[in-house]
Design an enzyme around this catalytic site. Sequence first.
Site, short mmCIF file in Angstrom:
data_model
loop_
_atom_site.label_atom_id
_atom_site.label_comp_id
_atom_site.label_asym_id
_atom_site.label_seq_id
_atom_site.Cartn_x
_atom_site.Cartn_y
_atom_site.Cartn_z
CG HIS A 128 -3.91 -5.33 5.02
ND1 HIS A 128 -4.39 -5.35 3.73
CD2 HIS A 128 -2.69 -5.90 4.97
CE1 HIS A 128 -3.49 -5.91 2.95
NE2 HIS A 128 -2.44 -6.26 3.68
CD GLU A 129 -0.01 -6.21 7.91
OE1 GLU A 129 0.17 -7.43 7.80
OE2 GLU A 129 0.36 -5.39 7.05
CG HIS A 132 -1.93 -10.62 5.62
ND1 HIS A 132 -2.33 -11.06 4.38
CD2 HIS A 132 -1.37 -9.38 5.41
CE1 HIS A 132 -2.03 -10.13 3.47
NE2 HIS A 132 -1.47 -9.12 4.06
CG HIS A 138 -1.90 -8.73 -0.54
ND1 HIS A 138 -0.55 -8.62 -0.70
CD2 HIS A 138 -2.17 -8.23 0.70
CE1 HIS A 138 -0.01 -8.09 0.38
NE2 HIS A 138 -0.97 -7.85 1.25
CB CYS A 139 -8.46 -8.80 -1.89
SG CYS A 139 -10.04 -8.73 -2.74
CB CYS A 144 -11.18 -5.69 -0.65
SG CYS A 144 -10.99 -7.01 0.57
CB CYS A 163 -14.38 -7.58 -1.27
SG CYS A 163 -13.50 -9.15 -1.40
CB CYS A 166 -12.04 -10.88 1.76
SG CYS A 166 -10.72 -10.78 0.53
#
Length: 185
Positions: A128-129, A132, A138-139, A144, A163, A166
């Site tokens: 996640h990080e 970025h 953010h989704c 996701c 997803c 993304c």
Amino acid sequence: MSIVLVPVGKVDPAELRPLREFLGGIFSADVKVAGRVPLPAAALNPGRGQYDAEVVLESLPSSGEAAGADRALEVAGVDLYLPGMNFVFGIADRKKALISLLRLRQSFYGLPEDAEVFRRRTVVEAVHELGHTFGLAHCEDSRCVMHFSNTIADTDRKGPGFCPSCRSRLAAGETRPGQRQGRKD
Ligand SMILES: [Zn+2]
Ligand SMILES: [Zn+2]
């Protein structure tokens, strides 16, 4: 593409293993582990018993192993916060990111430790990080990995995968450094 993992403060090297194993495949990157760096004393808020995530991230040495990599992911064992927030699982700023392992442990929630759950959460938060840092925001898809995690239940609902939307943005090479994410995750 290279990603360097930087332990910050006291971190069990064994806990970085899942990141070494999975991040390379997910980001098509060469993943290395750097020597550990100290937790900056200035980041500690004694009243809260937490470390200011931004101060920790900014203290990453601008020379050395992390500087030579395309992305740096700092991994800390202590609790992190940002002013105005109770805690953060992690933060990202341009080409570097930071996660805390503390709230990924079942024991933090008064539950028996579960190594598999811990490994999965570690990979999810790291992806996640790092997402970025590749410019992904953010989704809305709660499955996701780029969905916002407000609680650990959100982290457990989503997997480490992107997803289709993304994933295609990532694959399209929209690898401009990410905007600063002053959010809870
Ligand atoms: Zn998505
Ligand atoms: Zn986020």
